[in-house]
Scaffold this active site. Sequence first.
Site, PDB file in Angstrom:
ATOM      1  N   ASN A  14       0.950  -1.146  -0.010  1.00 31.74           N
ATOM      2  CA  ASN A  14       0.035  -0.242  -0.105  1.00 31.74           C
ATOM      3  C   ASN A  14       0.794   1.274  -0.057  1.00 31.74           C
ATOM      4  O   ASN A  14       1.996   1.367   0.689  1.00 31.74           O
ATOM      5  CB  ASN A  14      -1.051  -0.134   1.102  1.00 31.74           C
TER       6      ASN A  14
ATOM      7  N   GLU B 144       0.393   5.141   0.718  1.00 30.76           N
ATOM      8  CA  GLU B 144      -0.354   6.139   1.167  1.00 30.76           C
ATOM      9  C   GLU B 144       0.150   7.779   0.790  1.00 30.76           C
ATOM     10  O   GLU B 144       1.295   7.783   0.300  1.00 30.76           O
ATOM     11  CB  GLU B 144      -0.599   6.150   2.827  1.00 30.76           C
ATOM     12  N   ASN B 145      -0.744   8.708   1.020  1.00 32.93           N
ATOM     13  CA  ASN B 145      -0.595   9.849   0.577  1.00 32.93           C
ATOM     14  C   ASN B 145      -1.044  10.998   1.587  1.00 32.93           C
ATOM     15  O   ASN B 145      -2.006  10.706   2.215  1.00 32.93           O
ATOM     16  CB  ASN B 145      -0.987  10.254  -0.816  1.00 32.93           C
ATOM     17  N   ALA B 146      -0.257  12.202   1.748  1.00 33.23           N
ATOM     18  CA  ALA B 146      -0.848  12.966   2.739  1.00 33.23           C
ATOM     19  C   ALA B 146      -2.047  13.552   2.435  1.00 33.23           C
ATOM     20  O   ALA B 146      -2.844  13.934   3.308  1.00 33.23           O
ATOM     21  CB  ALA B 146       0.392  14.184   2.681  1.00 33.23           C
TER      22      ALA B 146
ATOM     23  N   TYR C 271      -5.135  12.124   1.796  1.00 34.54           N
ATOM     24  CA  TYR C 271      -5.367  10.619   2.132  1.00 34.54           C
ATOM     25  C   TYR C 271      -6.113   9.853   0.678  1.00 34.54           C
ATOM     26  O   TYR C 271      -5.753   8.714   0.657  1.00 34.54           O
ATOM     27  CB  TYR C 271      -6.364  10.324   3.260  1.00 34.54           C
TER      28      TYR C 271
ATOM     29  N   GLU D  77      -3.323  -4.400  -3.257  1.00 33.02           N
ATOM     30  CA  GLU D  77      -3.634  -5.324  -4.380  1.00 33.02           C
ATOM     31  C   GLU D  77      -3.660  -4.579  -5.578  1.00 33.02           C
ATOM     32  O   GLU D  77      -3.464  -5.230  -6.584  1.00 33.02           O
ATOM     33  CB  GLU D  77      -5.188  -5.975  -3.898  1.00 33.02           C
TER      34      GLU D  77
ATOM     35  N   CYS E  63     -10.812  -4.647  -0.094  1.00 30.12           N
ATOM     36  CA  CYS E  63     -11.897  -3.648   0.188  1.00 30.12           C
ATOM     37  C   CYS E  63     -12.634  -3.695  -1.242  1.00 30.12           C
ATOM     38  O   CYS E  63     -12.148  -4.276  -2.284  1.00 30.12           O
ATOM     39  CB  CYS E  63     -11.000  -2.211   0.157  1.00 30.12           C
TER      40      CYS E  63
ATOM     41  N   CYS F 239     -10.924  -2.571  -4.401  1.00 35.69           N
ATOM     42  CA  CYS F 239      -9.978  -3.822  -4.810  1.00 35.69           C
ATOM     43  C   CYS F 239     -10.617  -4.977  -5.483  1.00 35.69           C
ATOM     44  O   CYS F 239     -10.167  -5.581  -6.477  1.00 35.69           O
ATOM     45  CB  CYS F 239      -8.765  -4.277  -3.901  1.00 35.69           C
TER      46      CYS F 239
END
Length: 158
Positions: A61, A63-65, A67, A74, A111, A114
């Site tokens: 995964n 992530e990013n600031a 979100y 996946e 999720c 995915c």
Amino acid sequence: MSYKIEILLESYESPEGLNASDRALLDLAFKKLGSGHAPYSGFHVSAAVRTQSGALYVGTNQENASYPVGICAERVALSVSNMQSEGEAIEVMALVYRDPSGHNAQPLAPCGMCRQALREQTYRQKKPIRLIMATEGGSILATANADELLPISFTLKP
Ligand code: THU
């Protein structure tokens, strides 16, 4: 008239129940667990895939600031595999995670987004993807066709 939709899940107490190639794929997913970018949730996910020719690819995964920009392991794995293998069919995906809160007993179910991506992948390759959902504690759920995790799903093509 009514219909009941059933999903057949395999359940294992440990990776010993899997065949050698699935165990190796799971080992690879565990090896890369924690190497993603998850500073915001602290929740790490790793997805390893094996293609028809036996090639292995991993996604974690990212992530990013901001979100919503983040992407699940996946979908990273599907993208990496499709690009690097030049579209070879994916036979198996092994999915593992580490929850910083310590709730690690249940296998991680993909999720909804995915599941939709797995559905598209299944459509593209016209072959089912076996999905192995594992925990660090050992318990495992698997399904022979990840597509079944999103029944009555959206598609433009039947
Ligand atoms: N995550 C995945 O990588 N796969 C899933 O199926 C569920 C969630 C990630 C997204 C986010 O980086 C973190 O787990 C917490 O939601």
